[in-house]
Design a protein around this motif. Structure first.
Motif, PDB file in Angstrom:
ATOM      1  N   ALA A 266       0.937  -1.204   0.040  1.00  0.00           N
ATOM      2  CA  ALA A 266      -0.076  -0.150   0.052  1.00  0.00           C
ATOM      3  C   ALA A 266       0.773   1.231   0.201  1.00  0.00           C
ATOM      4  O   ALA A 266       0.411   2.360  -0.170  1.00  0.00           O
ATOM      5  CB  ALA A 266      -0.827  -0.042   1.281  1.00  0.00           C
ATOM      6  N   ASP A 267       2.177   1.043   0.214  1.00  0.00           N
ATOM      7  CA  ASP A 267       3.154   2.153   0.485  1.00  0.00           C
ATOM      8  C   ASP A 267       3.967   2.582  -1.007  1.00  0.00           C
ATOM      9  O   ASP A 267       4.353   3.579  -1.096  1.00  0.00           O
ATOM     10  CB  ASP A 267       4.068   1.999   1.624  1.00  0.00           C
ATOM     11  CG  ASP A 267       3.163   2.112   2.991  1.00  0.00           C
ATOM     12  OD1 ASP A 267       2.202   3.213   2.842  1.00  0.00           O
ATOM     13  OD2 ASP A 267       3.393   1.519   3.993  1.00  0.00           O
ATOM     14  N   PHE A 268       4.060   1.377  -1.612  1.00  0.00           N
ATOM     15  CA  PHE A 268       4.993   1.305  -2.653  1.00  0.00           C
ATOM     16  C   PHE A 268       4.383   0.503  -3.664  1.00  0.00           C
ATOM     17  O   PHE A 268       3.969  -0.443  -3.566  1.00  0.00           O
ATOM     18  CB  PHE A 268       6.439   0.840  -2.343  1.00  0.00           C
ATOM     19  CG  PHE A 268       7.224   1.515  -1.286  1.00  0.00           C
ATOM     20  CD1 PHE A 268       7.802   2.843  -1.831  1.00  0.00           C
ATOM     21  CD2 PHE A 268       7.049   1.006  -0.164  1.00  0.00           C
ATOM     22  CE1 PHE A 268       8.422   3.414  -0.768  1.00  0.00           C
ATOM     23  CE2 PHE A 268       7.824   1.872   1.021  1.00  0.00           C
ATOM     24  CZ  PHE A 268       8.611   2.849   0.509  1.00  0.00           C
ATOM     25  N   PRO A 269       4.202   0.914  -4.943  1.00  0.00           N
ATOM     26  CA  PRO A 269       3.593   0.162  -6.108  1.00  0.00           C
ATOM     27  C   PRO A 269       4.690  -0.553  -6.829  1.00  0.00           C
ATOM     28  O   PRO A 269       4.049  -1.632  -7.678  1.00  0.00           O
ATOM     29  CB  PRO A 269       3.138   1.481  -7.233  1.00  0.00           C
ATOM     30  CG  PRO A 269       4.424   2.434  -6.966  1.00  0.00           C
ATOM     31  CD  PRO A 269       4.650   2.551  -5.491  1.00  0.00           C
ATOM     32  N   ILE A 270       5.964  -0.876  -6.607  1.00  0.00           N
ATOM     33  CA  ILE A 270       6.874  -1.656  -7.139  1.00  0.00           C
ATOM     34  C   ILE A 270       7.933  -2.350  -6.099  1.00  0.00           C
ATOM     35  O   ILE A 270       7.663  -1.812  -4.919  1.00  0.00           O
ATOM     36  CB  ILE A 270       7.675  -0.922  -8.075  1.00  0.00           C
ATOM     37  CG1 ILE A 270       8.616   0.204  -7.311  1.00  0.00           C
ATOM     38  CG2 ILE A 270       6.863  -0.154  -9.256  1.00  0.00           C
ATOM     39  CD1 ILE A 270       9.716   0.926  -8.366  1.00  0.00           C
ATOM     40  N   ASP A 271       8.562  -3.219  -6.566  1.00  0.00           N
ATOM     41  CA  ASP A 271       9.621  -3.762  -5.750  1.00  0.00           C
ATOM     42  C   ASP A 271      10.860  -3.286  -6.139  1.00  0.00           C
ATOM     43  O   ASP A 271      11.145  -2.806  -7.117  1.00  0.00           O
ATOM     44  CB  ASP A 271       9.642  -5.363  -5.893  1.00  0.00           C
ATOM     45  CG  ASP A 271       8.484  -6.222  -5.503  1.00  0.00           C
ATOM     46  OD1 ASP A 271       7.753  -5.898  -4.531  1.00  0.00           O
ATOM     47  OD2 ASP A 271       8.249  -7.240  -5.971  1.00  0.00           O
TER      48      ASP A 271
END
Length: 288
Positions: A38-43
């Motif tokens: 929920a805090d980052f859209p990618i790895d």
């Protein structure tokens, strides 16, 4: 502030413990890793530059991080470790200029951030301590940490961080107990019987509650409704305030609150803040 010298900080001056991204080689955007959430859209693996990192070490989407799903970036605080490592410890030579220093720089940044965070808390502890017995441990620990930071990167990496953290934790607990002792032990009675360290208060309706003196260290206050609550003397060390509603809440005398916690929460222009912290830009300015 062009470079940070932690040894120049005083117990009541935390200015050198504030991030100055202009003097940092984007260490938080490179050294640290994160996973899609929920805090980052990618790895992003640790040690690899973020795909949004520009050539001048700025963020190419800084003005739109939240709408693009990078909320985690907007709530991170290095406590000034980035510029200290970049400018003082590595002499202003970036990991791009000196690729051979990258791995050590990133590891050092992680340790220095912990030490700077402890200095932030110790500064508040020193301000709140009312007796010599309580003020001596924070002062001693602060001097020890500054001594570690005055060393080379190799010496910082060799420091016994776990031992120091444990002693800092105890010093903060002692100051917290004394500071909270001045509040009515019955504060919060009838609101909840589980106001204690690490309490799970996620989503709890605590609107207009008088929580004065409660020990909520490490508590889960995710999406809790704290609108118009009185948090004077409440220990919020490490409490998770993500999406907590703070509109109209009085946090001016809360213990061990950080900017990152505020940045993760929701508030407006009626939220009362401690003097050392600032109102997040994304908070609403509409009175409710």
């Amino acid at each position: 502030m062009t470079s940070t010298d932690s040894s120049s900080a005083t117990a009541d001056d935390r200015s050198t413990l504030r991030a100055n991204c202009a003097d940092c080689f984007a260490l938080c955007c490179t050294a640290l890793g994160f996973q899609r959430s929920a805090d980052f859209p990618i790895d992003k693996p640790a040690g690899r530059p973020c795909l949004n990192l520009a050539d001048d070490f700025s963020c190419s989407i800084h003005s739109s991080l939240r709408p693009r799903g990078f909320r985690g970036c907007t709530v991170f605080d290095c406590f000034g470790a980035g510029q200290y490592v970049s400018q003082k410890l590595f002499g202003g030579a970036s990991w791009r200029e000196r690729p051979d220093t990258g791995a050590t720089m990133f590891r050092t940044f992680a340790v220095v951030r912990q030490l700077h965070e402890m200095l932030w808390y110790l500064a508040e502890a020193s301000e709140r301590a009312t007796t010599t017995e309580l003020s001596e441990p924070p002062s001693h620990l602060r001097s020890e940490i500054l001594g570690v930071l005055d060393g080379e990167a190799s010496q910082i990496l060799a420091a016994d961080i776990e031992r120091i953290r444990g002693e800092v934790r105890q010093a903060l607990i002692d100051v917290s107990e004394e500071a909270r002792g001045g509040y009515d032990a019955r504060a919060g009675a009838g609101v909840s019987d589980d106001l204690h360290p690490s309490a799970d208060l996620a989503g709890r309706d605590l609107r207009s509650s008088r929580l004065c003196g409660a020990d909520l260290r490490g508590a889960y206050l995710i999406a809790a409704d704290l609108r118009r609550a009185d948090l004077a003397g409440v220990d919020l060390l490490g409490a998770d305030l993500r999406d907590a509603r703070l509109e109209g809440a009085d946090l001016s005398r809360a213990l061990f609150l950080t900017q990152a916690q505020l940045d993760a929460a929701r508030g407006d222009d009626t939220t009362v803040l401690p003097a050392a912290l600032t109102r997040p830009r994304h908070w609403s300015t509409r009175r409710r």
